[in-house]
Design an enzyme around this catalytic site. Sequence first.
Site, short mmCIF file in Angstrom:
data_model
loop_
_atom_site.label_atom_id
_atom_site.label_comp_id
_atom_site.label_asym_id
_atom_site.label_seq_id
_atom_site.Cartn_x
_atom_site.Cartn_y
_atom_site.Cartn_z
N HIS A 1 -19.55 -0.25 74.54
CA HIS A 1 -19.15 -1.52 73.91
C HIS A 1 -19.15 -1.43 72.39
O HIS A 1 -18.55 -2.27 71.72
CB HIS A 1 -20.09 -2.65 74.35
CG HIS A 1 -19.89 -3.05 75.79
ND1 HIS A 1 -19.23 -4.20 76.15
CD2 HIS A 1 -20.23 -2.44 76.95
CE1 HIS A 1 -19.19 -4.30 77.47
NE2 HIS A 1 -19.80 -3.25 77.99
N ASP B 1 -17.61 -2.92 63.94
CA ASP B 1 -17.87 -3.67 65.17
C ASP B 1 -17.07 -3.02 66.29
O ASP B 1 -15.92 -2.63 66.07
CB ASP B 1 -17.40 -5.13 64.99
CG ASP B 1 -18.33 -6.14 65.65
OD1 ASP B 1 -18.97 -5.77 66.65
OD2 ASP B 1 -18.40 -7.27 65.18
#
Length: 488
Positions: free
Chosen positions: A174, A386
């Site tokens: 992720h 991110d």
Amino acid sequence: MNDMTQSGDRLVVVSNRLPVVVKQVDGQWTFIPGSGGLVSALAPVLRNRGGIWIGWPGTSDADPATLSGLLREATRHSGYSLKPVALDQRDKEDFYYGFANEVIWPLFHDLQSHCNFAPRYWDAYNRVNRRFADVIMQNTRPGDFIWIHDYHLMSVGQELRAQGIAARMGFFLHIPFPPLDIYMKLPWRFPLLRALLEYDLLGFQTLRDRRNFLQCVRLIAPDLSVSGKGQVITIRVGNRELRVGTFPIGIDYQEFARGSKAEAVVRKARELHEDLPGRQVLLGVDRLDYTKGICHRFEAFRNALQRFPELHHRTTLIQVVVPSREDIPKYNALKMEMERLVGEINGQFTQSGWVPIHYIFRSLSRTELLAYYRACEIALITPLKDGMNLVAKEFCAATPENNSVLILSEFAGAAAQLQKGALLVNPYNVEEVAETIQRAIIMGPGERRARMHKLKRFVREYDIFWWVDSFLRAAIAKDLSNFPVPEE
Ligand code: GDG
């Protein structure tokens, strides 16, 4: 629905945390069902297949009988089986706070100076990953597909191979995968790469992450061969062959779009705006984390107020910070620095009737979160790095009229998909971010509408259900040519 959903194969999802939290409320042990996109996307597949979710239940204090009773109840409630992995205090310190969040988290976000490479952390990581593997072995059978999630559990596949697992295994990261020069700082770089190569399918958020991973693999395996192109490719290393894909995670678009029109949300959004008359409101929503670039964002906002005095009284920044990992010293230091900056900037600019930064340090209810998305015209999402950033996508889905602007860091995974509609910025460049804030504020309705239209289309098309489906299809598809890269 994919073939795996229709065939007889069970899905076994493994993540650090179970999708329920077991905790004590008023002295009574209870469980709170998890929410969020991942849980709602996987739940129907798990129910159809009679699947299992394996993870830590969020407490180490409940006695085993109480815990298994609660998980039996939670299993009935969710419609799929929940199996716990026990972590004790030492595991939490050395595995979770240690290796996962003081080594992998900062390193994989390119912040190597934040790393603490304590040797005992690596031992704890292997010990806990082996424990997860043990629980998986006890609960699976050969036809199952095991889908392991995220950076806490990268070595579980290797442990399972060592124990002779027959089921197929996929892994999804992720968070970003760092560039070669940064990855090479990791003292355990080679064993960790070898562990990742034990999966049958490896998934990354973006092409950038997959490219970084393959560069690292080339270093330990000069014989690496790659076949195919597009979203999912096949690589061969020695005698191992595996698939490597990019699967940008999405959100439940309809849920956010619908939710933002609920009466309570509309009312709350109206109240929020009535408190800020005549203002264009900028919004930041982040977990407390140094990767989210919150202090750089405050500096950029200060720079905008210094250089564009016409913004005074015309704009307000609402920054929501959700408490997270406060037991790690770096996070606590960040909180103090953020609060110092907010005080300093507000002290510098506040005038009667106008406070430039509204700072909220707590978790919001779903209604409040949607109301903020709905009430604010400009989302200011500027992480230093991110994996994806779901807040950017949620904002696009929840903003009801097409009059909003998304300012997004080029280092968020979401930038690859959203570059045509968002205003992309380098979060380290405070002057550029300040100018972009000014540009967003004066942007006319025509351009806003055109940009938001593109953003909504992407977020709607590549939603969380697409993501689950494409990962599971990539695990079993015979022909990989039918996987177009969803970000171009
Ligand atoms: C990791 C990766 C990747 C936030 N504040 C509140 C609240 N939230 C919810 C948001 C959103 C989620 O938390 C945050 O997701 P992000 O994607 O922005 O960030 P991470 O937590 O760092 O997630 C990231 C993600 O995994 C998925 O793969 O995108 O890159 O770092 O859903 O809505 N929810 C509520 N109140 C809040 O105050 N209810």
